[in-house]
Design an enzyme around this catalytic site. Structure first.
Site, PDB file in Angstrom:
ATOM      1  N   ALA A 293      42.848  33.776  40.448  1.00  0.00           N
ATOM      2  CA  ALA A 293      43.639  33.966  39.233  1.00  0.00           C
ATOM      3  C   ALA A 293      42.639  34.140  38.093  1.00  0.00           C
ATOM      4  CB  ALA A 293      44.542  32.778  38.993  1.00  0.00           C
TER       5      ALA A 293
ATOM      6  N   GLY B 215      42.348  36.517  36.102  1.00  0.00           N
ATOM      7  CA  GLY B 215      43.036  36.953  34.889  1.00  0.00           C
ATOM      8  C   GLY B 215      42.348  38.131  34.213  1.00  0.00           C
TER       9      GLY B 215
ATOM     10  N   CYS C 287      48.111  44.328  39.022  1.00  0.00           N
ATOM     11  CA  CYS C 287      47.556  42.987  39.122  1.00  0.00           C
ATOM     12  C   CYS C 287      48.605  41.920  38.883  1.00  0.00           C
ATOM     13  CB  CYS C 287      46.404  42.790  38.158  1.00  0.00           C
ATOM     14  SG  CYS C 287      45.676  41.173  38.402  1.00  0.00           S
TER      15      CYS C 287
END
Ligand SMILES: Cc1cc2nc3c(=O)[nH]c(=O)nc-3n(C[C@H](O)[C@H](O)[C@H](O)COP(=O)(O)O)c2cc1C
Length: 307
Positions: free
Chosen positions: A73, A75, A133
């Protein structure tokens, strides 16, 4: 008789010396594996995803190991467009590797601005739009989950994109083929599949999610059968080339994707286990071709026999 092996492929206008590329986010900006191999040995290097502004990504912990893969994750942490163009692209260009720049935005406008600027930069062979994503709360995911929205975005990008455009799809959808057809119709030059699958991990004793973001993207061998199935289905449904991604760790894995219909493969998580994975895979593909008297890789793309 010695075979004169031909590994060259062309994915929607991106000419590559062999069919093996790095997957976005797993090889940085080309500098990550400098001590392990020369980037020009790759068919192409796909960069970390670039956004208009720099991003710090999600809070930690943002990686977790799972039995046959990993969850991330991150980001979409990246240096942003300006630093990429001024500091990261020049050494990459000078290394002689074919560069494909992965990028993403939060709005159609952002995607278009990035595509226009990146595609006119010297040394960029092509772009890969990440419309898939699962880690960001706004942006990316909405575009990739609906065929109409995805198609509209790709039309917008193509109108300003001066280089070949690969569109990278999300597997977190009910019907990936419908999205593939929509982006083909909108003018994509190739389809990259797949991005990570949304998953989670729990620390039972603490009764807490392991990732600060709660959920993350699953990658690695765990996702290979799903990726292979999706690449196979997409390749049968569209005319443009397919770039196969997901859990590829060996030359045999790579060749399975190629036989299923991929013109190019990308290596992601495998590089975290063995930094030379893409190079070993190129060597392994050559050995297999010699053993099976296959002179040109193009002879076997999409040649799966059906029962
Ligand atoms: C740490 C990490 C970062 C990633 N960052 C990006 C990214 O910035 N853009 C993108 O399109 N995909 C990104 N991905 C997805 C990979 O490019 C690839 O699609 C996915 O990991 C499946 O391939 P693999 O199983 O070989 O890793 C990332 C994956 C990982 C593991």
């Amino acid at each position: 008789m010695a075979l004169n092996l031909k590994l060259e492929v062309n994915a929607g206008g991106v000419a590559m010396k062999n069919p093996v590329a790095t997957a976005s986010g797993t090889a940085g900006y080309g500098d990550a594996y400098a001590e392990f191999y020369h980037p020009a040995e790759l068919g192409a290097l796909v960069t970390k995803g670039i956004s208009l502004e720099p991003r710090l990504g999600n809070p930690t912990p943002r990686m977790a190991e799972t039995p046959a893969g990993m969850l991330n994750a991150i980001g979409l942490e990246n240096v942003g467009l300006k630093v990429f163009l001024n500091e990261k692209l020049p050494p990459l260009r000078n290394s002689g590797v074919t560069v494909v720049v992965n990028f993403f935005g939060n709005t159609e406008d952002e995607y278009a601005r990035l595509a226009e600027t990146l595609s006119s930069a010297l040394g960029v062979a092509g772009l890969e739009a990440n419309i898939s994503c699962p880690n960001i709360k706004a942006g990316g995911i909405e575009f990739g989950t609906d065929p109409q929205v995805a198609g509209k975005l790709v039309t917008r990008i193509k109108a300003v994109c001066a280089k070949p455009l690969w569109v990278k799809l999300s597997p977190n959808v009910t019907d990936i083929v419908a999205v593939a057809k929509a982006v083909e119709q909108a003018g994509a030059d190739a389809i990259s599949a797949i991005n990570t699958l949304k998953g989670m991990a729990i620390d039972l004793d603490e009764r807490q999610p392991i990732l600060a973001n709660v959920t993350g993207g699953l990658s690695g061998p765990a996702i290979k059968p799903i990726a292979l199935r999706m690449v196979y289905e997409i390749a049968r449904a569209v005319k443009i080339p397919v770039v196969g991604i997901g859990g590829i760790t060996s030359a045999r894995d790579a060749l399975e994707f190629i036989v299923a219909g991929a013109s190019v493969v990308q290596i992601g998580t495998a590089s975290f286990v063995d930094p030379r994975a893409p190079i070993q895979i190129i060597a392994g593909i050559k050995s297999w071709m010699r053993e099976h008297h296959v002179e040109s890789i193009q002879e076997i793309i999409g040649t799966l026999k059906r029962p």
